[in-house]
Design a protein around this motif. Structure first.
Motif, PDB file in Angstrom:
ATOM      1  N   VAL A 262       0.855  -1.187   0.000  1.00  0.00           N
ATOM      2  CA  VAL A 262       0.000   0.000   0.000  1.00  0.00           C
ATOM      3  C   VAL A 262       0.890   1.236   0.000  1.00  0.00           C
ATOM      4  CG1 VAL A 262      -1.875   1.226   1.141  1.00  0.00           C
ATOM      5  CG2 VAL A 262      -1.733  -1.283   1.329  1.00  0.00           C
ATOM      6  N   TYR A 263       0.731   2.084  -1.019  1.00  0.00           N
ATOM      7  CA  TYR A 263       1.535   3.304  -1.140  1.00  0.00           C
ATOM      8  C   TYR A 263       0.622   4.514  -1.340  1.00  0.00           C
ATOM      9  CZ  TYR A 263       6.026   0.893  -1.469  1.00  0.00           C
ATOM     10  OH  TYR A 263       7.153   0.157  -1.189  1.00  0.00           O
ATOM     11  N   GLY A 264       1.002   5.643  -0.721  1.00  0.00           N
ATOM     12  CA  GLY A 264       0.239   6.882  -0.835  1.00  0.00           C
ATOM     13  C   GLY A 264       0.903   7.869  -1.774  1.00  0.00           C
ATOM     14  N   GLY A 265       0.112   8.491  -2.617  1.00  0.00           N
ATOM     15  CA  GLY A 265       0.639   9.453  -3.590  1.00  0.00           C
ATOM     16  C   GLY A 265       1.144  10.733  -2.963  1.00  0.00           C
ATOM     17  N   ARG A 266       0.711  11.043  -1.741  1.00  0.00           N
ATOM     18  CA  ARG A 266       1.144  12.265  -1.061  1.00  0.00           C
ATOM     19  C   ARG A 266       2.081  11.962   0.115  1.00  0.00           C
ATOM     20  NH1 ARG A 266      -4.357  16.035  -0.654  1.00  0.00           N
ATOM     21  NH2 ARG A 266      -4.741  16.202  -2.907  1.00  0.00           N
ATOM     22  N   ASP A 267       2.689  10.788   0.085  1.00  0.00           N
ATOM     23  CA  ASP A 267       3.592  10.376   1.148  1.00  0.00           C
ATOM     24  C   ASP A 267       4.854  11.228   1.115  1.00  0.00           C
ATOM     25  OD1 ASP A 267       5.230   9.021   2.991  1.00  0.00           O
ATOM     26  OD2 ASP A 267       4.430   7.070   2.415  1.00  0.00           O
ATOM     27  N   GLN A 268       5.150  11.909   2.232  1.00  0.00           N
ATOM     28  CA  GLN A 268       6.333  12.766   2.308  1.00  0.00           C
ATOM     29  C   GLN A 268       7.543  12.052   2.908  1.00  0.00           C
ATOM     30  OE1 GLN A 268       5.511  16.976   3.595  1.00  0.00           O
ATOM     31  NE2 GLN A 268       3.486  16.153   4.103  1.00  0.00           N
ATOM     32  N   VAL A 270       8.044   8.172   2.489  1.00  0.00           N
ATOM     33  CA  VAL A 270       8.406   7.068   1.598  1.00  0.00           C
ATOM     34  C   VAL A 270       7.898   7.422   0.202  1.00  0.00           C
ATOM     35  CG1 VAL A 270       7.956   4.646   1.003  1.00  0.00           C
ATOM     36  CG2 VAL A 270       8.444   5.289   3.369  1.00  0.00           C
ATOM     37  N   SER A 271       8.798   7.471  -0.754  1.00  0.00           N
ATOM     38  CA  SER A 271       8.445   7.940  -2.086  1.00  0.00           C
ATOM     39  C   SER A 271       7.449   7.023  -2.792  1.00  0.00           C
ATOM     40  CB  SER A 271       9.709   8.079  -2.937  1.00  0.00           C
ATOM     41  OG  SER A 271       9.370   8.467  -4.258  1.00  0.00           O
ATOM     42  N   TYR A 272       6.450   7.631  -3.392  1.00  0.00           N
ATOM     43  CA  TYR A 272       5.438   6.936  -4.184  1.00  0.00           C
ATOM     44  C   TYR A 272       6.080   6.170  -5.341  1.00  0.00           C
ATOM     45  CZ  TYR A 272       0.878   6.643  -6.635  1.00  0.00           C
ATOM     46  OH  TYR A 272      -0.281   6.222  -7.248  1.00  0.00           O
ATOM     47  N   ARG A 273       7.219   6.686  -5.820  1.00  0.00           N
ATOM     48  CA  ARG A 273       7.865   6.046  -6.973  1.00  0.00           C
ATOM     49  C   ARG A 273       8.464   4.688  -6.625  1.00  0.00           C
ATOM     50  NH1 ARG A 273      11.562  10.202  -5.605  1.00  0.00           N
ATOM     51  NH2 ARG A 273      13.537   9.384  -4.793  1.00  0.00           N
ATOM     52  N   MET A 274       8.573   4.370  -5.320  1.00  0.00           N
ATOM     53  CA  MET A 274       9.126   3.077  -4.918  1.00  0.00           C
ATOM     54  C   MET A 274       8.100   1.955  -5.027  1.00  0.00           C
ATOM     55  SD  MET A 274      12.141   4.010  -4.399  1.00  0.00           S
ATOM     56  CE  MET A 274      12.779   2.422  -3.874  1.00  0.00           C
ATOM     57  N   GLN A 276       6.453   0.625  -7.568  1.00  0.00           N
ATOM     58  CA  GLN A 276       6.684  -0.351  -8.630  1.00  0.00           C
ATOM     59  C   GLN A 276       7.891  -1.233  -8.339  1.00  0.00           C
ATOM     60  OE1 GLN A 276       4.644  -1.105 -11.040  1.00  0.00           O
ATOM     61  NE2 GLN A 276       3.209   0.494 -10.427  1.00  0.00           N
ATOM     62  N   LYS A 277       8.930  -0.654  -7.754  1.00  0.00           N
ATOM     63  CA  LYS A 277      10.095  -1.459  -7.390  1.00  0.00           C
ATOM     64  C   LYS A 277       9.708  -2.518  -6.354  1.00  0.00           C
ATOM     65  CE  LYS A 277      14.763  -1.263  -5.367  1.00  0.00           C
ATOM     66  NZ  LYS A 277      15.326  -2.224  -6.333  1.00  0.00           N
ATOM     67  N   ARG A 286       0.651  -7.839  -4.666  1.00  0.00           N
ATOM     68  CA  ARG A 286      -0.377  -7.028  -5.310  1.00  0.00           C
ATOM     69  C   ARG A 286      -0.221  -5.627  -4.746  1.00  0.00           C
ATOM     70  NH1 ARG A 286      -3.850 -11.394  -4.285  1.00  0.00           N
ATOM     71  NH2 ARG A 286      -1.757 -12.280  -4.197  1.00  0.00           N
ATOM     72  N   LEU A 287      -0.540  -4.628  -5.549  1.00  0.00           N
ATOM     73  CA  LEU A 287      -0.239  -3.240  -5.211  1.00  0.00           C
ATOM     74  C   LEU A 287      -1.505  -2.400  -5.143  1.00  0.00           C
ATOM     75  CD1 LEU A 287       1.810  -0.897  -4.824  1.00  0.00           C
ATOM     76  CD2 LEU A 287       1.962  -0.758  -7.316  1.00  0.00           C
ATOM     77  N   LEU A 288      -1.664  -1.685  -4.032  1.00  0.00           N
ATOM     78  CA  LEU A 288      -2.746  -0.709  -3.874  1.00  0.00           C
ATOM     79  C   LEU A 288      -2.113   0.671  -3.777  1.00  0.00           C
ATOM     80  CD1 LEU A 288      -5.688   0.172  -3.230  1.00  0.00           C
ATOM     81  CD2 LEU A 288      -5.170  -0.284  -0.813  1.00  0.00           C
TER      82      LEU A 288
END
Length: 337
Positions: A262-268, A270-274, A276-277, A286-288
């Motif tokens: 689970v990743y947040g687009g406004r996370d200050q 942990v980078s959102y770009r991580m 996909q890695k 699975r990715l949310l």
């Protein structure tokens, strides 16, 4: 191992010199004592007997209270516990002073082994995500599924907004920060933390803010508060620099458990770009992604995270598509209504 349980809306599971720990309605908190280690554990009575066990692990500066929004949403399918890592929440420092990611992972493993609760559905946020990754890699027998919310895994380019947190690991910086901010109120400190962790701080309710301020006031009274923060931050930085089989990304590749990321687009932090890695590194993942969420999606969007976890259970055959729990293999077949 010994255990002392305190139920109620507010439990005084604290030392006499500190404010009491707040426990949400329906929650219980208990102290689990192991050799050289005492852990505070928050739980809710399971909806019925036989539910699969779960363990929730918080991040840097957090506590088991960070899972109080998500836990009740999964209480019908999980027998959940949330642990305060050593030196955080209401858990005292470990006797050996080890605040490394490995040290925290060892505490989680010892708790699971002592309680014979494994394999569990293991949840981790931020630093707790790094801890949970290490646990899943080195003790696959203890982990049934893995759910990571903004896990603190190594980044090549750290976001500028995360630099102040990383600087806590530098010797002397914590004392300097404590001196500079000595006149800040607990509410000012809390609003600063919420502004850093939430994608939209306006989502914090008045009750949520009051509870967070109370917890901040309580922690500031603890003589080891800054030491636990400093050493744990240093532990994360050290974990980022480890290579070989002990590197967190290498360990992510070794995780066998089905994994929800689970990743947040406004996370200050942990980078959102991580995202996909991470999705490429965990073999069964699975990715949310939540564009409006920050660093603590389980607190900001608990319903969405709960739904994603239920879908994971459906995919694993532990939950029927209609939401009924599937009986564990080897015990019986069919569903429960």
């Amino acid at each position: 191992m010994s255990s002392t349980e305190l139920p109620g809306s507010i439990a005084t599971a604290a030392t006499p010199t500190t404010l009491p720990v707040r426990v949400a309605e329906g929650e219980r908190i208990r102290s689990v004592t192991l050799p050289g280690l005492t852990l505070s554990v928050r739980s809710r009575p399971p909806a019925r007997e036989g539910l699969a066990p779960a363990l929730y692990v918080h991040g840097l500066g957090g506590s088991s209270q960070n899972w109080s929004a998500l836990m009740p949403l999964l209480a019908d399918v999980l027998d959940g516990e949330a642990v305060d890592l050593p030196g955080f929440g209401d858990s005292p420092p470990p006797d050996d002073g080890d605040y490394s990611v490995t040290g925290h992972a060892r505490a989680v493993i010892r708790h699971l082994d002592a309680g014979a609760r494994g394999p569990v559905h293991l949840f981790g946020n931020s630093m707790g995500g790094a801890v949970a990754t290490r646990v899943a890699a080195v003790r696959p027998d203890l982990v049934r599924t893995l759910t990571l919310v903004s896990p603190a895994l190594p980044e090549i380019r750290v976001q500028r907004t995360a630099v102040p947190t990383a600087l806590l690991a530098v010797p002397g910086v914590t004392k300097l920060f404590a001196r500079i901010t000595r006149d800040w109120t607990a509410e000012q400190r809390t609003r600063g933390v919420l502004g850093l962790c939430y994608g939209d701080p306006a989502r914090v309710t008045e009750e949520g803010l009051a509870n967070a301020v109370h917890e901040m006031e309580r922690r500031l009274q603890l003589p080891y508060f800054w030491d636990a923060m400093t050493r744990s931050a240093r532990g994360i930085v050290d974990a980022y620099t480890l290579g070989g089989q002990h590197g967190l990304w290498r360990q992510a590749e070794r995780v066998l458990a089905p994994t929800l990321l689970v990743y947040g687009g406004r996370d200050q932090l942990v980078s959102y770009r991580m995202a996909q890695k991470a999705a490429r590194s965990f073999r069964d993942s699975r990715l949310l992604t939540l564009p409006d969420a920050g660093h603590v999606a389980m607190m900001e969007y608990p319903d969405t995270v709960a739904t994603a976890f239920r879908e994971l259970l459906v995919d694993q055959g532990e939950l029927a598509a209609d939401g009924h729990r599937v009986t564990d293999p080897g015990t019986d077949t069919g569903t429960e209504s």
